[in-house]
Design an enzyme around this catalytic site. Structure first.
Site, mmCIF file in Angstrom:
data_model
loop_
_atom_site.group_PDB
_atom_site.id
_atom_site.type_symbol
_atom_site.label_atom_id
_atom_site.label_comp_id
_atom_site.label_asym_id
_atom_site.label_seq_id
_atom_site.Cartn_x
_atom_site.Cartn_y
_atom_site.Cartn_z
ATOM 1 N N ASP A 19 0.997 -1.082 -0.133
ATOM 2 C CA ASP A 19 0.031 0.053 0.057
ATOM 3 C C ASP A 19 0.913 1.213 -0.053
ATOM 4 O O ASP A 19 1.756 1.281 0.759
ATOM 5 C CB ASP A 19 -0.990 -0.150 1.338
ATOM 6 C CG ASP A 19 -1.851 1.134 1.247
ATOM 7 O OD1 ASP A 19 -2.860 1.338 0.508
ATOM 8 O OD2 ASP A 19 -1.685 1.919 2.066
ATOM 9 N N GLU A 50 1.610 -0.175 -5.108
ATOM 10 C CA GLU A 50 0.710 0.969 -5.498
ATOM 11 C C GLU A 50 1.440 2.307 -5.619
ATOM 12 O O GLU A 50 1.816 2.862 -4.923
ATOM 13 C CB GLU A 50 -0.224 0.977 -4.265
ATOM 14 C CG GLU A 50 -1.329 1.868 -4.481
ATOM 15 C CD GLU A 50 -2.162 2.400 -3.409
ATOM 16 O OE1 GLU A 50 -3.431 3.029 -3.641
ATOM 17 O OE2 GLU A 50 -1.827 2.343 -2.088
#
Length: 293
Positions: free
Chosen positions: A190, A219
């Site tokens: 993330d 990400e």
């Protein structure tokens, strides 16, 4: 780059707290509910669509939405426990599928035990350096006797100091546990575009030393993907450029846009022609394509 199993993977993305109908918040005292067991019934359908890999969103102990981690070593009690996750992982692997988990390392929730120790002990806490730009000369918007760097101004998300050796050891030990206990095949990192390259490279070296085929997806929204996708850093990143092109092509029936993006990225002179990027139609941060179409 060496070819990995993910190069031929078709992923089905699951946000488990939502799909399993978990409560919005975790009070950390409620009884364990094995809601992850609901996912077993989805696997036949997922395979019938042609998917051969599962990307499972955050499922470790958190305060609310999963991206505010409270404990990296425990499955969220709203979803089950280690045995619940192990059963699901075994089912996935017995079907010849691969399993990737969400790893939220850039920031944690305010219920992380180390942060609560700082709240209690203040400047005497041995964990005060675990958090980025934590200082005691001002109060936080949350009323703490100290301030800290939050992720994009969201003070429910406390930015970790990933350069601290004890923080790295804590996180890497958690990754080792996930790999050993659940036999996961990779991680989706993330907010990877907010994380220092040094940390990503250290994580890559650590995981590849345990399993050469372990896959790291970052990400990344903006920027030159080649900064992240290379032998030393990550195996892939989220291809937001093609997401936009695919979305517009389907919604507006303007297929020139996706054709242009694919040629620009992967054509004979494409800037990413040697990279394997993670192409997607939607995810938990954008509107669902099915809803728009």
């Amino acid at each position: 780059m060496t070819q990995l199993w993910a190069d031929n993977a078709i992923f089905y993305h699951i946000y488990p707290l939502g799909l399993c109908g978990a409560p919005d918040t975790n009070n950390f005292t409620q009884a364990v509910e094995h809601r992850l067991d609901k996912l077993h019934n989805w696997l036949d359908h997922i395979q019938s669509l042609g998917a051969n890999a599962i990307y499972l969103g955050p499922l470790f102990q958190s305060s609310s939405h999963g991206y505010d981690t409270a404990d990296y070593y425990q499955v969220d009690r709203r979803l089950g426990n280690d045995d619940t996750l192990a059963r699901f992982a075994d089912d996935v692997h017995q079907r010849g599928m691969h399993l990737v988990l969400d790893a939220v390392f850039n920031h944690v929730g305010r219920d992380l035990w180390a942060f609560k120790d700082v709240q209690t002990r203040g400047e005497n806490s041995v964990y005060r350096d675990w958090f980025h730009n934590l200082r005691f000369d001002t109060r936080s918007p949350k009323g703490d006797a100290f301030n800290y760097e939050a992720w994009q101004g969201h003070y429910s998300l406390v930015k970790l100091n990933l350069a601290h050796p004890h923080v790295r050891a804590h996180l890497f030990d958690a990754v080792a546990m996930w790999m050993d206990r659940f036999n996961i095949d990779g991680l989706r990192l993330d907010a990877a575009d907010c994380i220092d390259f040094d940390f990503l490279q250290a994580l890559n070296a650590f995981t590849k030393a345990k399993r050469t085929d372990f896959w790291l997806l970052g990400e990344v929204v903006h920027g030159d993907y080649r900064q992240w996708v290379n032998v030393e850093t990550l195996d892939s990143v989220t291809n937001y450029a093609c997401y936009k092109g695919l979305y517009s092509s389907l919604v507006d029936r303007n297929y020139y846009e996706i054709a242009y993006n694919l040629e620009r990225q992967f054509g004979s002179d494409g800037m990413y022609r040697d990279l394997m990027l993670y192409n997607f139609v939607d995810n938990h941060d954008v509107d669902r394509v099915a809803s728009k179409l």
